[in-house]
Design a protein around this motif. Structure first.
Motif, PDB file in Angstrom:
ATOM      1  N   ALA A 138      -3.386   6.487 -26.950  1.00  0.00           N
ATOM      2  CA  ALA A 138      -4.060   5.210 -26.975  1.00  0.00           C
ATOM      3  C   ALA A 138      -4.725   5.000 -25.681  1.00  0.00           C
ATOM      4  N   GLY A 139      -4.552   5.592 -24.745  1.00  0.00           N
ATOM      5  CA  GLY A 139      -5.198   5.828 -23.383  1.00  0.00           C
ATOM      6  C   GLY A 139      -6.456   6.438 -23.288  1.00  0.00           C
ATOM      7  N   ARG A 140      -6.777   6.615 -22.102  1.00  0.00           N
ATOM      8  CA  ARG A 140      -8.152   7.225 -21.740  1.00  0.00           C
ATOM      9  C   ARG A 140      -7.852   8.163 -20.461  1.00  0.00           C
ATOM     10  N   LEU A 141      -8.777   9.301 -20.496  1.00  0.00           N
ATOM     11  CA  LEU A 141      -8.583  10.113 -19.294  1.00  0.00           C
ATOM     12  C   LEU A 141      -9.489   9.626 -18.219  1.00  0.00           C
ATOM     13  N   SER A 142      -9.173  10.275 -16.964  1.00  0.00           N
ATOM     14  CA  SER A 142     -10.231   9.816 -15.780  1.00  0.00           C
ATOM     15  C   SER A 142      -9.989  10.877 -14.825  1.00  0.00           C
ATOM     16  N   TRP A 143     -10.818  11.200 -13.763  1.00  0.00           N
ATOM     17  CA  TRP A 143     -10.856  12.251 -12.841  1.00  0.00           C
ATOM     18  C   TRP A 143     -10.365  11.487 -11.449  1.00  0.00           C
ATOM     19  N   THR A 144      -9.545  12.304 -10.815  1.00  0.00           N
ATOM     20  CA  THR A 144      -9.275  11.831  -9.464  1.00  0.00           C
ATOM     21  C   THR A 144     -10.217  12.791  -8.325  1.00  0.00           C
ATOM     22  N   LYS A 145     -10.183  12.436  -7.181  1.00  0.00           N
ATOM     23  CA  LYS A 145     -10.867  12.988  -6.245  1.00  0.00           C
ATOM     24  C   LYS A 145     -10.881  14.491  -6.200  1.00  0.00           C
ATOM     25  N   GLY A 146      -9.880  15.005  -6.576  1.00  0.00           N
ATOM     26  CA  GLY A 146      -9.703  16.348  -6.342  1.00  0.00           C
ATOM     27  C   GLY A 146     -10.024  17.195  -7.621  1.00  0.00           C
ATOM     28  N   CYS A 147     -10.626  16.432  -8.525  1.00  0.00           N
ATOM     29  CA  CYS A 147     -11.091  17.136  -9.782  1.00  0.00           C
ATOM     30  C   CYS A 147      -9.848  17.357 -10.717  1.00  0.00           C
ATOM     31  N   ARG A 148      -8.734  16.639 -10.704  1.00  0.00           N
ATOM     32  CA  ARG A 148      -7.681  16.538 -11.420  1.00  0.00           C
ATOM     33  C   ARG A 148      -7.758  15.603 -12.510  1.00  0.00           C
ATOM     34  N   LEU A 149      -7.425  15.435 -13.562  1.00  0.00           N
ATOM     35  CA  LEU A 149      -7.221  14.457 -14.828  1.00  0.00           C
ATOM     36  C   LEU A 149      -5.929  13.780 -14.543  1.00  0.00           C
ATOM     37  N   GLU A 150      -6.162  12.667 -14.844  1.00  0.00           N
ATOM     38  CA  GLU A 150      -5.145  11.901 -15.020  1.00  0.00           C
ATOM     39  C   GLU A 150      -5.104  10.733 -16.108  1.00  0.00           C
ATOM     40  N   LEU A 151      -4.156  10.144 -16.735  1.00  0.00           N
ATOM     41  CA  LEU A 151      -4.194   9.418 -17.809  1.00  0.00           C
ATOM     42  C   LEU A 151      -3.825   7.828 -17.409  1.00  0.00           C
ATOM     43  N   ASP A 152      -4.928   7.169 -18.041  1.00  0.00           N
ATOM     44  CA  ASP A 152      -4.861   5.692 -17.957  1.00  0.00           C
ATOM     45  C   ASP A 152      -4.175   5.185 -19.233  1.00  0.00           C
ATOM     46  N   CYS A 153      -3.017   4.831 -19.163  1.00  0.00           N
ATOM     47  CA  CYS A 153      -2.427   4.024 -20.260  1.00  0.00           C
ATOM     48  C   CYS A 153      -2.877   2.689 -20.553  1.00  0.00           C
TER      49      CYS A 153
END
Length: 470
Positions: free
Chosen positions: A72-87
């Motif tokens: 139910a969350g959304r993805l976003s990018w970190t500065k190092g072009c890694r993906l992280e998940l915002d719950c």
């Protein structure tokens, strides 16, 4: 053909944890777009009210998202072009739709069929990644019948095929009014894949992240990327599979019998090499695989680990002439060597270390090629190579929403490179517990007919239709 009647954003029915969820190095490997899947059902009762069905599915989706709240969350990018998940509990999307065509008029459910595309929901990738839902489902009722299609979009960074199917099956179970047992709940903490602080530097030469062979005389694969691919679904009976295994094992040097996946994967590779008639005998070729590592790590991943637990691996580079002319056991052994490469905890931890230290993710991340976008700096798995995958451990036909098991399950789009996914389908009649093997084949259009010809060449039984009859 298909009209969208209603769209619902479905959030978890209860309060769920908030904040950012760390995504593992394995999660970073896959395209950040969605994987499309298609299910077809024919409920055994008439006068199905699709609106009532969708309302029931909407309620059960809110329930299951309590346990699978990352979806139910959304993805976003970190500065190092890694993906992280915002719950952030922004929710999944459920669509109610109706087709002006009947299922018979549609014809078949192959992703080659332009009408099938309308059964799969769409996502606008021009929007920021932080706005894109991670799970989208479209429920479509066909005109004049009670046939139901469920098209799924699944965000690959959130989980591999095993994770996706377990979620869909759990959602289906709740839709029936049944309960989810504690031992069926997902394990969401991906930090079990975080490398330990004392982990040594990479110790292996990770060939799986190096460029695959090019067609002789070419300096890049741009021309191959531009060639159109098409789809075929090929079904092997247990008798046909046994025949292939017997053929491969009779000349095998290994004392351990080759598995169904190893043999069928090798056979596909050989058929592909035969079909590509322009390739010379001294053309280098390789097969790339993704292997489930849940039980290959030490300690093994927790039961019901929810995430990506696939390790890429590659066969030794071979020559097309050898693949075609030598016994099937030769190619099967190459597939086994690729699988065994990622069978040790040390190698897998080294691979994760390699990924974590990678500065340019485009050079290893599986590409999602938009139409007209062709790049030499991203991986390409097509001619003269092929990518092989296994869905054999995925109980896709257990997704019963209360209308019985699906008549059809398969991909909802054609892959832009040569790829074969090997799956299982329960036989309709009593098969003493042995399933048919289904190959979902994506292959360059120019060579597909030759591939199919060679595929059946060594199998005496004639192939049966793989389409569900409605």
């Amino acid at each position: 053909m298909v009209a969208i009647l209603a769209s619902y954003t479905v959030t978890p029915k209860e309060e769920t944890p908030k904040g950012f969820l760390w995504l593992s190095d394995n999660d970073q490997l896959w395209r950040w777009s969605h994987t499309p899947l298609l299910y077809i059902y024919k409920p055994n009762h008439n006068n199905v009210d699709v609106h009532v069905l969708v309302e029931t599915m909407r309620g059960s989706l809110g329930q299951i998202l309590v346990h699978y709240y990352p979806l139910a969350g959304r993805l976003s990018w970190t500065k190092g072009c890694r993906l992280e998940l915002d719950c952030n509990a922004k929710g999944a999307v459920l669509l109610e739709a109706e087709s002006t065509k009947s299922a018979v008029e549609l014809g078949d459910f192959s992703p080659n069929n332009e009408s099938v595309k309308e059964l799969i929901p769409t996502v606008d990738y021009s929007r920021p990644i932080e706005e894109l839902p991670l799970f989208v489902a479209q429920v479509t009722r066909f005109h004049g019948s009670n046939v139901i299609a469920i098209g799924i979009l699944w965000s690959h960074p959130l989980g591999d095929g095993s994770a996706a199917i377990h979620f869909i099956n759990s959602w289906a179970k709740l839709t029936q009014g049944r309960t989810i047992n504690a031992n069926e709940l997902p394990f969401l903490d991906r930090t079990v894949l975080k490398p330990p602080s004392h982990q040594p530097s990479r110790r292996f030469d990770h060939r799986e992240f190096k460029p695959l062979p090019l067609v002789l005389g070419k300096t890049d694969n741009i021309e191959e990327q531009k060639k159109k691919t098409t789809f075929a679904q090929l079904k092997l009976t247990p008798i046909q599979v046994q025949k292939l295994r017997k053929n491969a094992n009779k000349n095998a040097k290994s004392q351990r019998q080759y598995t169904r996946f190893e043999v069928i994967g090798a056979y596909i590779w050989r058929c592909a090499s035969k079909a590509r008639r322009e390739l010379k005998e001294n053309q280098p070729t390789a097969a790339k695989l993704n292997v489930n590592i849940r039980n290959r790590l030490n300690p093994p991943l927790p039961e019901r680990y929810f995430g990506n637990a696939l390790a890429p691996t590659v066969t030794p580079t071979c020559y097309v002439g050898d693949i075609i002319s030598r016994p099937l056991s030769y190619t099967t052994q190459k597939i086994r060597e690729a699988v065994e490469r990622v069978s040790s905890n040390e190698y897998l931890r080294s691979q994760m270390d390699f990924i974590a230290k990678k500065e340019r993710w485009d050079s290893i991340r599986t590409p999602y090629l938009e139409r007209g976008e062709y790049r030499a700096d991203v991986p390409f798995f097509g001619n003269p190579n092929i990518i092989l995958g296994s869905w054999m451990s995925m109980p896709a036909y257990e997704a019963d929403f209360g209308w019985g098991k699906p008549l059809h399950f398969g991909p909802g789009a054609v892959c832009p490179y040569d790829r074969a996914m090997i799956s299982l389908r329960p036989q309709e009649e009593d098969s003493h517990g042995v399933d048919d093997v289904v190959v979902f084949l994506h292959f360059q259009e120019a060579y597909m007919q030759d591939f199919i010809k060679f595929f059946w060449e060594d199998i005496r039984e004639s192939s049966c239709s793989t389409q569900a009859k409605l």
